[in-house]
Design a protein around this motif. Structure first.
Motif, PDB file in Angstrom:
ATOM      1  N   VAL A 128       3.287  27.867  66.793  1.00 16.23           N
ATOM      2  CA  VAL A 128       3.199  29.169  66.142  1.00 16.23           C
ATOM      3  C   VAL A 128       1.740  29.585  66.028  1.00 16.23           C
ATOM      4  O   VAL A 128       0.889  28.813  65.581  1.00 16.23           O
ATOM      5  CB  VAL A 128       3.841  29.144  64.737  1.00 16.23           C
ATOM      6  CG1 VAL A 128       3.757  30.511  64.075  1.00 16.23           C
ATOM      7  CG2 VAL A 128       5.286  28.678  64.806  1.00 16.23           C
ATOM      8  N   GLU A 129       1.480  30.813  66.437  1.00 12.27           N
ATOM      9  CA  GLU A 129       0.144  31.402  66.315  1.00 12.27           C
ATOM     10  C   GLU A 129       0.274  32.648  65.451  1.00 12.27           C
ATOM     11  O   GLU A 129       1.173  33.459  65.651  1.00 12.27           O
ATOM     12  CB  GLU A 129      -0.371  31.774  67.700  1.00 12.27           C
ATOM     13  CG  GLU A 129      -1.748  32.380  67.703  1.00 12.27           C
ATOM     14  CD  GLU A 129      -2.171  32.757  69.108  1.00 12.27           C
ATOM     15  OE1 GLU A 129      -2.031  33.946  69.455  1.00 12.27           O
ATOM     16  OE2 GLU A 129      -2.627  31.873  69.854  1.00 12.27           O
ATOM     17  N   ARG A 130      -0.611  32.781  64.471  1.00 16.16           N
ATOM     18  CA  ARG A 130      -0.627  33.969  63.603  1.00 16.16           C
ATOM     19  C   ARG A 130      -2.020  34.578  63.665  1.00 16.16           C
ATOM     20  O   ARG A 130      -3.004  33.927  63.349  1.00 16.16           O
ATOM     21  CB  ARG A 130      -0.286  33.592  62.165  1.00 16.16           C
ATOM     22  CG  ARG A 130      -0.339  34.754  61.214  1.00 16.16           C
ATOM     23  CD  ARG A 130       0.065  34.298  59.810  1.00 16.16           C
ATOM     24  NE  ARG A 130      -0.420  35.226  58.835  1.00 16.16           N
ATOM     25  CZ  ARG A 130      -1.489  35.060  58.087  1.00 16.16           C
ATOM     26  NH1 ARG A 130      -2.215  33.970  58.184  1.00 16.16           N
ATOM     27  NH2 ARG A 130      -1.860  35.984  57.229  1.00 16.16           N
ATOM     28  N   ASN A 131      -2.071  35.822  64.096  1.00 18.02           N
ATOM     29  CA  ASN A 131      -3.333  36.555  64.193  1.00 18.02           C
ATOM     30  C   ASN A 131      -4.388  35.782  64.988  1.00 18.02           C
ATOM     31  O   ASN A 131      -5.555  35.707  64.614  1.00 18.02           O
ATOM     32  CB  ASN A 131      -3.858  36.935  62.807  1.00 18.02           C
ATOM     33  CG  ASN A 131      -2.892  37.842  62.070  1.00 18.02           C
ATOM     34  OD1 ASN A 131      -2.182  38.631  62.680  1.00 18.02           O
ATOM     35  ND2 ASN A 131      -2.848  37.732  60.758  1.00 18.02           N
ATOM     36  N   GLU A 190      -4.618  32.548  65.599  1.00 17.25           N
ATOM     37  CA  GLU A 190      -4.927  31.172  65.215  1.00 17.25           C
ATOM     38  C   GLU A 190      -3.654  30.342  65.161  1.00 17.25           C
ATOM     39  O   GLU A 190      -2.647  30.764  64.581  1.00 17.25           O
ATOM     40  CB  GLU A 190      -5.617  31.137  63.850  1.00 17.25           C
ATOM     41  CG  GLU A 190      -6.995  31.795  63.865  1.00 17.25           C
ATOM     42  CD  GLU A 190      -7.753  31.573  62.571  1.00 17.25           C
ATOM     43  OE1 GLU A 190      -7.421  30.645  61.819  1.00 17.25           O
ATOM     44  OE2 GLU A 190      -8.687  32.344  62.323  1.00 17.25           O
ATOM     45  N   ILE A 191      -3.706  29.148  65.745  1.00 14.25           N
ATOM     46  CA  ILE A 191      -2.579  28.229  65.698  1.00 14.25           C
ATOM     47  C   ILE A 191      -2.358  27.799  64.247  1.00 14.25           C
ATOM     48  O   ILE A 191      -3.308  27.467  63.537  1.00 14.25           O
ATOM     49  CB  ILE A 191      -2.845  26.967  66.557  1.00 14.25           C
ATOM     50  CG1 ILE A 191      -3.036  27.354  68.022  1.00 14.25           C
ATOM     51  CG2 ILE A 191      -1.742  25.936  66.383  1.00 14.25           C
ATOM     52  CD1 ILE A 191      -1.788  27.760  68.743  1.00 14.25           C
ATOM     53  N   VAL A 192      -1.095  27.805  63.821  1.00 13.52           N
ATOM     54  CA  VAL A 192      -0.754  27.357  62.465  1.00 13.52           C
ATOM     55  C   VAL A 192      -0.035  26.015  62.583  1.00 13.52           C
ATOM     56  O   VAL A 192       1.047  25.936  63.169  1.00 13.52           O
ATOM     57  CB  VAL A 192       0.157  28.382  61.750  1.00 13.52           C
ATOM     58  CG1 VAL A 192       0.496  27.897  60.351  1.00 13.52           C
ATOM     59  CG2 VAL A 192      -0.501  29.754  61.702  1.00 13.52           C
ATOM     60  N   PRO A 193      -0.626  24.940  62.037  1.00 14.22           N
ATOM     61  CA  PRO A 193       0.020  23.631  62.100  1.00 14.22           C
ATOM     62  C   PRO A 193       1.373  23.656  61.391  1.00 14.22           C
ATOM     63  O   PRO A 193       1.555  24.362  60.398  1.00 14.22           O
ATOM     64  CB  PRO A 193      -0.949  22.703  61.357  1.00 14.22           C
ATOM     65  CG  PRO A 193      -2.247  23.434  61.316  1.00 14.22           C
ATOM     66  CD  PRO A 193      -1.912  24.892  61.344  1.00 14.22           C
ATOM     67  N   LYS A 194       2.308  22.864  61.891  1.00 12.64           N
ATOM     68  CA  LYS A 194       3.647  22.809  61.307  1.00 12.64           C
ATOM     69  C   LYS A 194       3.586  22.516  59.807  1.00 12.64           C
ATOM     70  O   LYS A 194       4.377  23.056  59.033  1.00 12.64           O
ATOM     71  CB  LYS A 194       4.467  21.740  62.027  1.00 12.64           C
ATOM     72  CG  LYS A 194       5.883  21.645  61.557  1.00 12.64           C
ATOM     73  CD  LYS A 194       6.664  20.618  62.350  1.00 12.64           C
ATOM     74  CE  LYS A 194       8.104  20.567  61.871  1.00 12.64           C
ATOM     75  NZ  LYS A 194       8.891  19.617  62.646  1.00 12.64           N
ATOM     76  N   VAL A 227       2.343  37.620  65.451  1.00 12.65           N
ATOM     77  CA  VAL A 227       2.853  36.249  65.505  1.00 12.65           C
ATOM     78  C   VAL A 227       3.389  35.972  66.900  1.00 12.65           C
ATOM     79  O   VAL A 227       4.124  36.772  67.466  1.00 12.65           O
ATOM     80  CB  VAL A 227       3.968  36.031  64.465  1.00 12.65           C
ATOM     81  CG1 VAL A 227       4.512  34.613  64.536  1.00 12.65           C
ATOM     82  CG2 VAL A 227       3.464  36.340  63.045  1.00 12.65           C
ATOM     83  N   GLU A 228       2.994  34.829  67.431  1.00  9.29           N
ATOM     84  CA  GLU A 228       3.518  34.366  68.720  1.00  9.29           C
ATOM     85  C   GLU A 228       4.196  33.027  68.461  1.00  9.29           C
ATOM     86  O   GLU A 228       3.626  32.139  67.821  1.00  9.29           O
ATOM     87  CB  GLU A 228       2.400  34.169  69.745  1.00  9.29           C
ATOM     88  CG  GLU A 228       1.686  35.445  70.142  1.00  9.29           C
ATOM     89  CD  GLU A 228       2.547  36.377  70.984  1.00  9.29           C
ATOM     90  OE1 GLU A 228       3.404  35.885  71.756  1.00  9.29           O
ATOM     91  OE2 GLU A 228       2.365  37.595  70.865  1.00  9.29           O
ATOM     92  N   ILE A 229       5.437  32.886  68.928  1.00 10.80           N
ATOM     93  CA  ILE A 229       6.181  31.646  68.790  1.00 10.80           C
ATOM     94  C   ILE A 229       6.610  31.197  70.184  1.00 10.80           C
ATOM     95  O   ILE A 229       7.228  31.958  70.926  1.00 10.80           O
ATOM     96  CB  ILE A 229       7.423  31.821  67.890  1.00 10.80           C
ATOM     97  CG1 ILE A 229       6.982  32.257  66.489  1.00 10.80           C
ATOM     98  CG2 ILE A 229       8.219  30.522  67.834  1.00 10.80           C
ATOM     99  CD1 ILE A 229       8.139  32.580  65.556  1.00 10.80           C
TER     100      ILE A 229
END
Length: 67
Positions: free
Chosen positions: A35-38, A40-44, A58-60
């Motif tokens: 998952v990337e938000r704005n 930046e990768i967001v850790p699980k 958001v990119e998933i």
């Protein structure tokens, strides 16, 4: 109601507050996703505390096995 861009398309969300909520609404809980938000990768480990806001991008990406 908020609007985010999800994988390149505008999406209106009513009850989603966090990335975990978004993944649950997409039936992706327990799946291997990135998952990337704005940008930046967001850790699980942070999906549950990462709150979404109107205008977020958001990119998933789901992992696909193969060989």
């Amino acid at each position: 109601m908020m609007t985010i861009t999800l994988n390149g398309e505008a999406r209106e969300l009513a009850t989603v507050a966090t990335l975990s909520d978004l993944l649950a609404s997409m039936n992706l809980v327990g799946k291997r996703v990135a998952v990337e938000r704005n940008g930046e990768i967001v850790p699980k480990s942070l999906h549950g505390e990462t709150r979404l806001a109107s205008g977020d991008v958001v990119e998933i990406v789901t992992a696909v096995g193969g060989g």
